[in-house]
Scaffold this motif. Structure first.
Motif, short mmCIF file in Angstrom:
data_model
loop_
_atom_site.label_atom_id
_atom_site.label_comp_id
_atom_site.label_asym_id
_atom_site.label_seq_id
_atom_site.Cartn_x
_atom_site.Cartn_y
_atom_site.Cartn_z
N CYS A 257 28.50 -90.77 -86.04
CA CYS A 257 28.65 -91.52 -84.78
C CYS A 257 30.12 -91.66 -84.40
O CYS A 257 30.49 -91.50 -83.23
N GLY A 260 31.45 -88.56 -82.93
CA GLY A 260 31.00 -88.41 -81.56
C GLY A 260 31.87 -89.21 -80.60
O GLY A 260 32.25 -88.72 -79.52
N TYR A 289 26.90 -84.77 -81.84
CA TYR A 289 27.10 -85.68 -82.97
C TYR A 289 26.16 -86.88 -82.89
O TYR A 289 25.65 -87.37 -83.90
N ASN A 290 25.92 -87.39 -81.69
CA ASN A 290 25.11 -88.60 -81.55
C ASN A 290 23.67 -88.33 -81.13
O ASN A 290 22.91 -89.27 -80.91
N GLY A 295 21.70 -92.18 -84.01
CA GLY A 295 22.97 -91.99 -83.32
C GLY A 295 23.28 -93.08 -82.32
O GLY A 295 22.43 -93.90 -81.96
N ASP A 296 24.53 -93.05 -81.84
CA ASP A 296 24.99 -94.03 -80.84
C ASP A 296 24.55 -93.54 -79.47
O ASP A 296 25.24 -92.78 -78.80
N LEU A 300 26.42 -91.47 -76.36
CA LEU A 300 25.86 -90.18 -75.95
C LEU A 300 25.65 -90.16 -74.44
O LEU A 300 26.02 -89.18 -73.75
#
Length: 693
Positions: A257, A260, A289-290, A295-296, A300
């Motif tokens: 996260c 990202g 990445y997210n 994930g965040d 995103l």
């Protein structure tokens, strides 16, 4: 006549009482105590706070505190900081500030900063948070910086890092990015050195601080510095030995996260530089990445909408369509009004690009509706209604009474002792005068001889004074200096007594008369001294930080402005500047100008103090919103003869001697003092000084 004599005796007695009170011994100080002892005494409250019942817990705190025969400073810390935190949770922000202020006042009177540093840091932080909640950023920042200064001087690395981080975040929210950078760097420095917390917690804070410093440089358009910190953050996250959480899975999630977030920040910088290909690649990396379950999602969506804006600008329609479909899928798991607004705007621009005006209009309407909702949400964050504020004000009075409760018994003891002493003094004086009267007849002959001798000496002195006007002025100065010290003491003690709520109206009036009379007398003595000596003025030049001098004067006069609910404004971000001048005399000039601004401004007015530095000179300004002056009055402003004497907006008296002396002081520094004014609009004074005096 008898009434006047009665008032005169009462005034004399109270004046004597004031001087005697000033000589009284200091009261016993409150001991510091210990944290462990305080925790033990207040242990019954734990169950209420652990069960999320703080209101009942504070009731128990109050009951325990009342039973303490000699509470320590740590007891006061628990009591006032507990109430301050609860007031904040209940949105009683004025009360939050007052509780913190009361604690600070108690600690300062009873301990040193070093011994009670932990208590003071917490109290100043609560005070700052209260002012921040009240949207008074200037006072909030002042308290934050005071808390940090004490923590930096006496605290440990953990407290210094956390406090610096909190200050940095507040500066960032206020868009003071230069200041925020410095405190983020402080926090980073102390966090790295903080061996008191587990490595994963320290690492997690480290990567966040590196990214935040990069964000500040991005806002300041210092792109090289921003790149350096973003790269440092990425390198830190990619280090094999790095851990961001104690549990391995959580550490990997946090690392992904964080990568990202920092890649998205990098992309934004490249986009601002017009390097869209690099920006697009970085945005896609950030989204990848997210783009997983833990994930965040908010980051995103933010990166995706920013990427969509690039597609719109470059008319990359097909890629924009795919991105919009992807964004619509993410809205099912998490969304905010801000994200919805951004997505509807992207959709509106997309339909414009593909020439579908009907659908574009629908999206525009949806965008406007959501944007209105967002504005309403922001408006709902305004301060609460007047009933809440009235409740705060009422509770402020209760806090003030509690703050003075420890002083009531001392005040009564002083008063009783003073009146007994006054009665004794009067009796002694009566007896002395009676004995002296009996001795007068026997000593008359001796006194006659002494008078003859004194007469001869006086004739010599008179002859010398007639020859030298300079000697006469010297004697006047000596007399004025001798009078100034006792009158200053009487003024200070009278001002303190006048604040007491336990004086009768008649006594309060007499104390007020003492304060006013002695204050006017002291002011006149000071001005006469200057008037007598300013023609032979000698400067004690030294290198002085003019910004620090201005802040000192504002602090000294803040209480006077607060009496009329006035605000003194000075740009706290003004850079320090050292010049050669006589600090004491220039301080007197600034005090005189600010005092006049307060005196001739109305209640709740604003007074501005400014400083502008050039290559060889600086200009200081003092501007008010007061009653102003006509052209003819302005022309007499700096006259040696005090013809322009006016009362202040609340009847304050003036002598008209100060400004000519101020002009003389400024000109003796090689500078100029001028003024402009408009009736009922205000007055501005300009002090121009050379930088190299």
């Amino acid at each position: 006549m008898m009434g006047k004599l009665y008032i005169g005796w009462r005034t004399a007695i109270i004046g004597l009482a004031i001087v005697l009170a000033a000589c009284n011994s200091k009261r016993q100080k409150i001991p510091l105590g210990s944290v462990d002892a305080t925790k033990h005494r207040f242990q019954p409250i734990d169950i209420y706070f652990e069960s999320n019942n703080p209101k009942q817990g504070l009731r128990v705190v109050d009951s325990i505190f009342r039973t303490l025969k000699q509470p320590t400073l740590y007891d006061f810390d628990l009591y006032y900081n507990g109430h301050s935190s609860y007031a904040a949770a209940d949105t009683l922000y004025y009360q939050q500030v007052n509780y913190a202020d009361t604690l600070i006042d108690i600690v300062k009177k009873n301990s040193s900063e070093e011994a009670a540093s932990t208590i003071l840091v917490n109290a100043y932080f609560n005070k700052a948070a209260g002012y921040y909640n009240l949207q008074n950023l200037a006072l909030a920042n002042e308290s934050y910086f005071k808390a940090f200064a004490i923590a930096e001087k006496f605290g440990n690395n953990s407290s210094k890092s956390n406090l610096a981080y909190d200050i940095a975040m507040k500066m960032y929210q206020q868009k003071k990015y230069d200041t925020a950078i410095n405190y983020f760097k402080y926090s980073y420095k102390y966090n790295i050195a903080n061996t008191e917390i587990p490595v994963p917690h320290r690492n997690n804070k480290t990567q966040e601080l590196l990214d935040n410093i990069g964000l500040c440089y991005t806002h300041l358009q210092s792109n090289d510095s921003a790149f350096r910190y973003y790269r440092a953050c990425i390198d830190f996250l990619n280090t094999d030995s790095n851990q961001l959480a104690v549990e391995n899975k959580n550490s990997k999630i946090r690392k992904r996260c964080a990568l990202g977030v920092v890649h998205g920040n990098l992309a934004k910088v490249y986009a601002s530089l017009g390097k869209t290909d690099t920006a697009i690649t970085l945005y896609k990396t950030a989204i990848d990445y997210n783009n997983f379950k833990e994930g965040d999602i908010h980051d995103l969506q933010t990166c995706a909408t920013q990427l969509g804006n690039i597609y719109i600008h470059e008319k990359r329609i097909q890629e924009l369509k795919v991105l919009l479909e992807f964004l619509q899928q993410t809205l099912t798991s998490f969304t905010s009004v801000g994200t919805k607004v951004a997505v509807e705007k992207l959709a509106y621009n997309y339909y414009l690009l593909v020439n579908k005006p009907v659908l574009a209009l629908q999206k525009l309407q949806a965008f406007n509706q959501l944007n209105d909702s967002l504005l309403k949400i922001e408006a709902s964050k305004a301060p609460q209604d007047i009933t809440k504020e009235l409740k705060d004000r009422e509770q402020q009075l209760q806090i003030s009474l509690l703050k003075k409760s420890n002083e009531i018994s001392v005040l009564y003891n002083w008063a009783f002792g003073i009146f007994l002493l006054v009665a004794l003094v009067i009796a002694v004086l009566v007896f002395t005068y009676y004995k002296k009267e009996k001795r007068n007849l026997h000593q008359q002959a001796k006194l006659t001889d002494e008078i003859r001798e004194q007469k001869k000496e006086i004739e010599i002195v008179v002859e010398e004074l007639g020859k030298s006007n300079q000697q006469k002025e010297r004697l006047m100065n000596i007399m004025a200096h001798e009078l100034r010290s006792p009158i200053s003491g009487i003024t200070a003690v009278a001002s303190s007594l006048k604040e007491s709520e336990y004086l009768s109206p008649q006594d309060a009036e007499l104390v007020g008369m003492i304060e006013q009379t002695s204050s006017n007398t002291l002011s006149l003595i000071n001005q006469l001294l200057e008037e007598k000596n300013h023609h032979a003025m000698v400067l004690k030049l030294e290198k002085v930080n003019i910004v620090a001098l201005i802040k000192k004067v504002i602090t000294l006069l803040q209480y006077k402005a607060s009496e009329k609910e006035q605000t003194i404004v000075f740009d706290e971000s003004t850079k320090p500047l050292a010049i050669h001048l006589d600090a004491e005399k220039m301080e007197r000039v600034l005090i005189n100008l600010l005092t006049n601004a307060i005196k001739f401004s109305h209640r709740q007015a604003t007074i501005w103090v400014g400083m502008e530095a050039g290559a060889s000179t600086i200009i200081l300004t003092v501007k008010d919103e007061g009653i102003g002056m006509s052209g003819s009055q302005l022309s007499q402003l700096f006259s040696e003869e005090p013809t322009l004497v006016r009362a202040g907006t609340m009847g304050e008296k003036s002598f008209g001697l100060g400004l000519p002396i101020c002009k003389q002081i400024v000109e003796s520094h090689g500078g100029t003092l001028t003024a402009t004014s408009t009736e009922q609009v205000g007055t501005t004074f300009y002090i121009q000084l050379p930088i190299n005096t």
